[in-house]
Structures are given as structure tokens and as C-alpha cells.
Scaffold this motif. Sequence first.
Motif, mmCIF file in Angstrom:
data_model
loop_
_atom_site.group_PDB
_atom_site.id
_atom_site.type_symbol
_atom_site.label_atom_id
_atom_site.label_comp_id
_atom_site.label_asym_id
_atom_site.label_seq_id
_atom_site.Cartn_x
_atom_site.Cartn_y
_atom_site.Cartn_z
ATOM 1 N N GLU A 3 84.437 76.799 -40.823
ATOM 2 C CA GLU A 3 85.305 77.045 -39.667
ATOM 3 C C GLU A 3 86.483 76.075 -39.657
ATOM 4 O O GLU A 3 87.603 76.448 -39.265
ATOM 5 N N ILE A 4 86.248 74.831 -40.098
ATOM 6 C CA ILE A 4 87.322 73.836 -40.135
ATOM 7 C C ILE A 4 88.411 74.270 -41.107
ATOM 8 O O ILE A 4 89.615 74.230 -40.787
ATOM 9 N N ARG A 6 89.023 77.278 -42.163
ATOM 10 C CA ARG A 6 89.673 78.490 -41.634
ATOM 11 C C ARG A 6 90.712 78.117 -40.578
ATOM 12 O O ARG A 6 91.813 78.680 -40.552
ATOM 13 N N THR A 7 90.384 77.158 -39.738
ATOM 14 C CA THR A 7 91.323 76.721 -38.693
ATOM 15 C C THR A 7 92.553 76.062 -39.305
ATOM 16 O O THR A 7 93.697 76.338 -38.907
ATOM 17 N N GLY A 10 94.739 78.611 -41.028
ATOM 18 C CA GLY A 10 95.475 79.388 -40.026
ATOM 19 C C GLY A 10 96.693 78.640 -39.518
ATOM 20 O O GLY A 10 97.769 79.224 -39.335
ATOM 21 N N ALA A 11 96.539 77.333 -39.298
ATOM 22 C CA ALA A 11 97.663 76.517 -38.838
ATOM 23 C C ALA A 11 98.718 76.369 -39.934
ATOM 24 O O ALA A 11 99.925 76.400 -39.655
#
Length: 205
Positions: A3-4, A6-7, A10-11
Motif C-alpha cells: 500500500e505504501i 502504491r501511495t 500515485g503521488a
Amino acid sequence: MSEIARTINGALRKVPAWPIYLIGVIPPAWLFYQGVTGNLGVDPVKKMEHEIGLLGLQVLIATLAITPLFKITKINLVKFRRALGLVGFFYIVCHLAVWLFLDVQIWSQIWADIVKRPYITIGMGAFALLIPLAVTSNNWSMRKLRKTWKSIHKLFYPAIILGGVHFLLLRKGIQLEPVLYVVGIVVLLAMRVKLPKRARRTANA
């Protein structure tokens, strides 16, 4: 993918690559200003020459690290690779320019230095290998050259090895810092090697 990662990815999609070019101009300009104002010690030309060259090597190593970083963390910095590579090449050009125009100055001595001094010979070899990469680091070249483009850009690997060896020989004698740079380059290159399927299965067993 975590998840990290992916975040972060995304940024990163929202961050353009072009500011890297603008930021990349600052260090050489700052070093030149420091040299002119007498803040680089007793030999400002040598200091400027070495600092810019080392900075170029650091940026090229950062470029090399993008793929291994993705393999380990899944954080994707590929969109910044071209900009980093060109900025690294720009620093190497600045490094060479300081050596030619501010250090040596005597043009008849340049070829003699290239031939007689192994670290200069190797450094010039690395620079020569980087030139076709810089010239073809654009979308037009990728479209026109196709498969040949990938072959050309594999020159980056021997170029960065030669760059590391250039730094190692420049320091005269075995010193920890250049050794760590060479080791780091070798490790990053080794992480890019694709194992055969059978070897991968054995390694994962």
C-alpha cells in the motif's frame, strides 16, 4: 505491491520530470560562484573540477539505481530516469570543461595527458560512451532507432563502470570512498542481471 508503494507511485504520477533540469543547473552555478568569490580554498579550480565530477557520478549512480529500487520496493521512478541521466551527463560535461579551460589551458598538453595518465584515459572513455546516450535521449530517437536504441543505451553500463574506476584511480592509492562507489556500481549492475528461469527457481527454493 504494498500500500505504501502504491501511495507513493500515485503521488509521483502527478510530479513532472522537467523541474529536474532546472534544479540540475544550480550546483555547477553555485560552485562557480563559490570559486569566483574565493570560497573553494587554495585551489578553487581543482575543487570545482572534482566536486562537479563527483556530483555527475552520483547522479548517474542514482539513475542506475532506479530499476533495482523498483525490484525491491515497487516504487517506480522510471519517468525521472531520462532527466536524471541528462543532468548527470551535463555535470560530466561541466567537469570536462573545467579541466580543459580552467585547469589544463595548454591545449597541446591535453592529448599528452589523455595518453599518459590512465585515470584521464578511462575518464575520457566513459565520456565518449555517454555521448551517444545523451544525443539519443529523446522520443524521436526512440521511434526512429527502435531496437537499436536499446542497444545504444546499454553503453551506460560500461560507461558508469569506467566512471567509477576513473574516480578510484584519481584518488591515488586505495581509499574507502571511491572503493564504496565502485562496489555500489557493481552491486546495482548485478541486481539488474536477469537469471535464467531454472536459476530463479533454485534461488527461490
